[in-house]
Design an enzyme around this catalytic site. Structure first.
Site, PDB file in Angstrom:
ATOM      1  N   GLU A  78      -4.339  17.097   1.240  1.00  0.00           N
ATOM      2  CA  GLU A  78      -4.441  16.650   2.636  1.00  0.00           C
ATOM      3  C   GLU A  78      -3.327  17.304   3.443  1.00  0.00           C
ATOM      4  OE1 GLU A  78      -6.373  12.271   1.698  1.00  0.00           O
ATOM      5  OE2 GLU A  78      -4.359  12.355   2.546  1.00  0.00           O
ATOM      6  N   ARG A 133      -1.615  17.597   7.342  1.00  0.00           N
ATOM      7  CA  ARG A 133      -1.517  17.176   8.747  1.00  0.00           C
ATOM      8  C   ARG A 133      -0.228  17.746   9.342  1.00  0.00           C
ATOM      9  NH1 ARG A 133      -2.345  10.793   8.043  1.00  0.00           N
ATOM     10  NH2 ARG A 133      -1.472  11.247   6.000  1.00  0.00           N
ATOM     11  N   GLU A 140      -6.566  17.457  10.713  1.00  0.00           N
ATOM     12  CA  GLU A 140      -6.341  17.115   9.303  1.00  0.00           C
ATOM     13  C   GLU A 140      -7.325  17.907   8.447  1.00  0.00           C
ATOM     14  OE1 GLU A 140      -5.808  13.106   6.778  1.00  0.00           O
ATOM     15  OE2 GLU A 140      -7.841  13.380   7.523  1.00  0.00           O
ATOM     16  N   HIS A 145       0.830  -1.201   0.000  1.00  0.00           N
ATOM     17  CA  HIS A 145       0.000   0.000   0.000  1.00  0.00           C
ATOM     18  C   HIS A 145       0.864   1.251   0.000  1.00  0.00           C
ATOM     19  CE1 HIS A 145      -3.852  -2.201   1.469  1.00  0.00           C
ATOM     20  NE2 HIS A 145      -3.551  -2.423   0.208  1.00  0.00           N
TER      21      HIS A 145
HETATM   22  C1  LIG Z   1      -4.471   4.937   1.102  1.00  0.00           C
HETATM   23  C2  LIG Z   1      -3.164   5.096   1.816  1.00  0.00           C
HETATM   24  C3  LIG Z   1      -3.089   5.909   2.928  1.00  0.00           C
HETATM   25  C4  LIG Z   1      -1.870   6.080   3.590  1.00  0.00           C
HETATM   26  N1  LIG Z   1      -1.843   6.845   4.709  1.00  0.00           N
HETATM   27  C5  LIG Z   1      -0.685   7.033   5.350  1.00  0.00           C
HETATM   28  C6  LIG Z   1      -0.631   7.812   6.530  1.00  0.00           C
HETATM   29  O1  LIG Z   1      -1.647   8.284   7.032  1.00  0.00           O
HETATM   30  N2  LIG Z   1       0.584   8.021   7.102  1.00  0.00           N
HETATM   31  C7  LIG Z   1       1.715   7.472   6.582  1.00  0.00           C
HETATM   32  O2  LIG Z   1       2.795   7.704   7.122  1.00  0.00           O
HETATM   33  N3  LIG Z   1       1.681   6.687   5.500  1.00  0.00           N
HETATM   34  C8  LIG Z   1       0.524   6.470   4.868  1.00  0.00           C
HETATM   35  N4  LIG Z   1       0.495   5.686   3.758  1.00  0.00           N
HETATM   36  C9  LIG Z   1       1.765   5.137   3.235  1.00  0.00           C
HETATM   37  C10 LIG Z   1       2.107   3.812   3.903  1.00  0.00           C
HETATM   38  O3  LIG Z   1       2.344   3.997   5.270  1.00  0.00           O
HETATM   39  C11 LIG Z   1       3.381   3.253   3.271  1.00  0.00           C
HETATM   40  O4  LIG Z   1       3.229   3.132   1.885  1.00  0.00           O
HETATM   41  C12 LIG Z   1       3.787   1.908   3.893  1.00  0.00           C
HETATM   42  O5  LIG Z   1       5.117   1.628   3.536  1.00  0.00           O
HETATM   43  C13 LIG Z   1       2.883   0.791   3.413  1.00  0.00           C
HETATM   44  O6  LIG Z   1       3.049  -0.355   4.198  1.00  0.00           O
HETATM   45  P1  LIG Z   1       3.009  -1.767   3.481  1.00  0.00           P
HETATM   46  O7  LIG Z   1       2.952  -2.825   4.512  1.00  0.00           O
HETATM   47  O8  LIG Z   1       1.946  -1.795   2.445  1.00  0.00           O
HETATM   48  O9  LIG Z   1       4.441  -1.777   2.814  1.00  0.00           O
HETATM   49  P2  LIG Z   1       4.883  -2.140   1.330  1.00  0.00           P
HETATM   50  O10 LIG Z   1       4.266  -1.169   0.376  1.00  0.00           O
HETATM   51  O11 LIG Z   1       4.671  -3.565   1.065  1.00  0.00           O
HETATM   52  O12 LIG Z   1       6.443  -1.823   1.421  1.00  0.00           O
HETATM   53  C14 LIG Z   1       6.863  -0.499   1.521  1.00  0.00           C
HETATM   54  C15 LIG Z   1       8.379  -0.450   1.759  1.00  0.00           C
HETATM   55  O13 LIG Z   1       8.668  -1.037   3.009  1.00  0.00           O
HETATM   56  C16 LIG Z   1       9.633  -2.041   2.833  1.00  0.00           C
HETATM   57  N5  LIG Z   1       9.403  -3.082   3.825  1.00  0.00           N
HETATM   58  C17 LIG Z   1       8.270  -3.771   4.064  1.00  0.00           C
HETATM   59  N6  LIG Z   1       8.479  -4.639   5.058  1.00  0.00           N
HETATM   60  C18 LIG Z   1       9.763  -4.496   5.452  1.00  0.00           C
HETATM   61  C19 LIG Z   1      10.567  -5.127   6.420  1.00  0.00           C
HETATM   62  N7  LIG Z   1      10.091  -6.100   7.189  1.00  0.00           N
HETATM   63  N8  LIG Z   1      11.850  -4.725   6.552  1.00  0.00           N
HETATM   64  C20 LIG Z   1      12.351  -3.738   5.780  1.00  0.00           C
HETATM   65  N9  LIG Z   1      11.624  -3.119   4.832  1.00  0.00           N
HETATM   66  C21 LIG Z   1      10.351  -3.500   4.677  1.00  0.00           C
HETATM   67  C22 LIG Z   1       9.416  -2.540   1.417  1.00  0.00           C
HETATM   68  O14 LIG Z   1      10.543  -3.219   0.905  1.00  0.00           O
HETATM   69  C23 LIG Z   1       9.194  -1.230   0.726  1.00  0.00           C
HETATM   70  O15 LIG Z   1      10.423  -0.606   0.547  1.00  0.00           O
HETATM   71  C24 LIG Z   1      -0.705   5.442   3.108  1.00  0.00           C
HETATM   72  C25 LIG Z   1      -0.790   4.614   1.995  1.00  0.00           C
HETATM   73  C26 LIG Z   1      -2.005   4.428   1.364  1.00  0.00           C
HETATM   74  C27 LIG Z   1      -2.072   3.545   0.160  1.00  0.00           C
END
Ligand SMILES: Cc1cc2nc3c(=O)[nH]c(=O)nc-3n(C[C@H](O)[C@H](O)[C@H](O)COP(=O)(O)OP(=O)(O)OC[C@H]3O[C@@H](n4cnc5c(N)ncnc54)[C@H](O)[C@@H]3O)c2cc1C
Length: 560
Positions: free
Chosen positions: A431, A433, A286, A91
């Site tokens: 947005e 914050r 927000e 995500h």
């Molecule tokens: C609709 C939406 C709303 C969001 N709102 C917010 C918000 O309010 N605040 C905010 O800060 N962010 C927000 N995000 C962003 C989100 O926090 C980041 O994109 C986050 O990295 C997603 O987590 P994921 O588990 O899907 O990671 P992934 O997308 O699967 O991975 C993201 C990154 O993290 C790395 N990673 C994953 N697991 C590990 C691990 N175990 N060790 C080392 N690296 C790792 C991956 O290799 C990659 O580089 C939002 C995203 C979306 C889509």
């Protein structure tokens, strides 16, 4: 001639973007990587990031059940010359996991972390009233916050979705929205910075020079090497962390749709219902401002141990269903814009505002109260999958209104100028914050390191007391001229506010072609925004992974 695009198509696009599509391609066309560790589950899968802009078909994906499995995978990848890419929920937007063009012929194995999801309360934290929780890096944020709530604990601010992994949010220094309100005393075990600033210790799979192999190793927060691992962009592999938690707070969240943007984002000193006035009163705000509309959707959270009489109590998260499930008029307009009718952007902005006003009333959700997580989580994967840019503008607390005023004025003027030429690059919300920075003292650990690559890592050359204004602009993927527009926004922010850093998970480094492509921003502006700490962090990550098992071409370019 443009074709109308149905609501079904918009929602189907969302499902595809969420990565729900599994590939039926034949094994012969995509053979298993050589000598793949037999004991680790694996399959082929199509990778799709949040907005579906980054797609990698038919990639081998391993699903480790233990940290030992990750060690096995790392040593296999080292021997075979493969890269491993940790993935949680996928995500995000930026090419941190895989880059465009990755496929089964690339020597890349995705590693789905989500079975590494154990959690245990490990005892009191360093400050009385705080607690510590040990959690697997693949655990979801909603599960973690629910677990903490059951034990009487919580966090001050969290990202809005629950479907994010702990490893994923730490990798990109995830944030919510909170600074101390006037007179507020920080609760023990909490931070006003990013989640990375809650880490007490972590376990990562790193190169062990003595053994000549990759091994799992634990790093205390006071270990200088921990600084680069706390927000590592996926250039490391974290398997488990121990986090601080504070006492469970009860929050009230009041939604307002009646304050004109001209008043909310007025010049500093104008008086009235300014963004700054809400921030001073409760510390948790927000603003969601749909394009071409006059009144933002303003959420104002306050710490409220007792339920205010006018507040509706809630017992679970995601209390804005009108925003999580795209209403038909919004989906229809979004579909028509995706079909080419870009001039419908103002109509889409108005439809989103109308749906919000109606939805808040229909679901009685304008004034809610409950346990913190039920107010902090409010975005489900069913929401519209849009592209987002993202920046953290770091300024003294007294400078917040100046930032939002300047940004609103610039954004409005450019939006109008584009519209006057028949261009509508933005059809989603702005947005806004605000958070504190990652002050390591908030951990109460002697010698605690600041997360070196966090946008919230304090800059020793700046005065204390800075905060970060997080700014995002959303638009449907592929909207014409959005790259050029976002490039202007980015240049404005870097010029107007030299303390600006990029939000790793979102869009930045824009050219007319799109995000993550401006060489000057990639090679100079971003590293410079971190000062000397940048090189030290890059070197530390290189030392921990000298064979470059945990990287991809984008990270190779950025982190050098
Ligand atoms: C609709 C939406 C709303 C969001 N709102 C917010 C918000 O309010 N605040 C905010 O800060 N962010 C927000 N995000 C962003 C989100 O926090 C980041 O994109 C986050 O990295 C997603 O987590 P994921 O588990 O899907 O990671 P992934 O997308 O699967 O991975 C993201 C990154 O993290 C790395 N990673 C994953 N697991 C590990 C691990 N175990 N060790 C080392 N690296 C790792 C991956 O290799 C990659 O580089 C939002 C995203 C979306 C889509």
């Amino acid at each position: 001639m443009t074709q109308p695009v149905s609501r079904r198509r918009v929602l189907a696009a969302s499902a595809g973007a969420a990565g729900l599509l599994w590939t039926p391609a034949s094994r012969a066309a995509c053979p298993e990587p050589p000598d793949f560790p037999a004991g680790v589950d694996h399959h082929r899968q199509n990778y799709r990031n949040w907005a579906g802009e980054l797609r990698a078909d038919d990639v081998w994906t391993a699903v480790p059940g233990t940290a030992d499995d990750v060690v096995t995978l790392a040593n296999w990848a080292h021997r075979q010359g493969y890269a491993l890419r940790a993935q949680g929920f996928r995500h995000g937007w930026s090419p941190l996991t895989v880059t465009a063009g990755t496929d089964c012929a690339s020597r890349v194995v995705l590693v789905d972390t989500r079975r590494l999801d154990a959690m245990t309360l490990t005892g009191p934290g360093p400050e009385p009233g705080s607690a510590t929780v040990r959690v697997g890096a693949g655990a979801g944020m909603e599960a973690l916050l629910g677990f903490l709530e059951d034990a009487g604990h919580g966090l001050t601010a969290t990202p809005a979705p629950g479907d994010l992994s702990v490893g994923g949010v730490l990798a990109i220094d995830a944030h919510g929205t909170a600074v101390p309100a006037e007179g507020e005393v920080r609760a023990p075990g909490t931070t006003y910075g990013s989640l990375s600033n809650l880490v007490l210790r972590l376990t990562a799979v790193v190169w062990d020079p003595g053994a000549g192999a990759y091994a799992a190793r634990s790093f205390e927060r006071s270990d200088p090497q921990c600084a680069a691992l706390l927000a590592n962009l996926g250039r490391a592999f974290v398997t488990e962390v121990t986090l601080l938690a504070g006492p469970l707070a009860r929050l009230r969240c009041v939604s307002r749709v009646d304050v004109p943007a001209a008043e909310l984002f007025a010049a500093p000193g104008a008086g009235g219902r300014t963004f700054d006035s809400f921030l001073a009163a409760t510390g948790r705000v927000e603003a969601i401002w749909f394009p071409f509309t006059e009144r933002p959707w303003l959420k104002v959270w306050s710490v409220s141990p007792e339920r205010p009489v006018t507040s509706r109590p809630v017992t679970g998260p995601y209390n804005y269903p009108f925003s999580d499930t795209v209403p038909s008029p919004v989906a229809d307009l979004a579909g028509r814009i995706l079909g080419g009718q870009i001039q419908l952007a103002p109509a889409l902005g108005r439809a989103q505002y109308t749906a919000t006003v109606a939805g808040l009333t229909a679901t009685a959700s304008a004034d809610l109260w409950g346990a913190a997580k039920n107010l902090q989580l409010y975005v489900r994967p069913t929401t519209l999958h849009v592209h987002a840019n993202g920046y953290a503008v770091r300024v003294p607390r007294s400078g917040v209104q100046e930032v939002v005023h300047g940004f609103a004025a610039f954004y409005t003027a450019r939006l109008r100028a584009y519209a006057a030429r028949g261009r509508f690059p933005v059809n989603g919300a702005v947005e806004i914050r605000v958070t504190g920075l990652d002050d390591p003292a908030e951990t109460a650990i002697g010698g605690a390191q600041a997360p070196a690559l966090s946008a919230l890592c304090p800059d020793p050359s700046h005065p204390a007391g800075e905060v970060a204004v997080w700014l995002d602009v959303l638009t449907l993927p592929g909207t014409p001229n959005s790259g050029a527009f976002f490039r202007e926004v980015e240049r404005y922010l870097f010029a107007a506010h030299p303390g600006t850093r990029v939000e790793w998970s979102k869009g930045w480094a824009y050219t007319g072609e799109g995000a993550w492509s401006d060489p000057d921003v990639l090679d100079r502006v971003v590293p410079a925004s971190f000062g000397p700490g940048w090189d030290a962090a890059v070197s530390a990550l290189d030392r921990l992974d000298p064979a470059r098992v945990f990287t991809n071409p984008f990270l190779d370019r950025l982190l050098r």
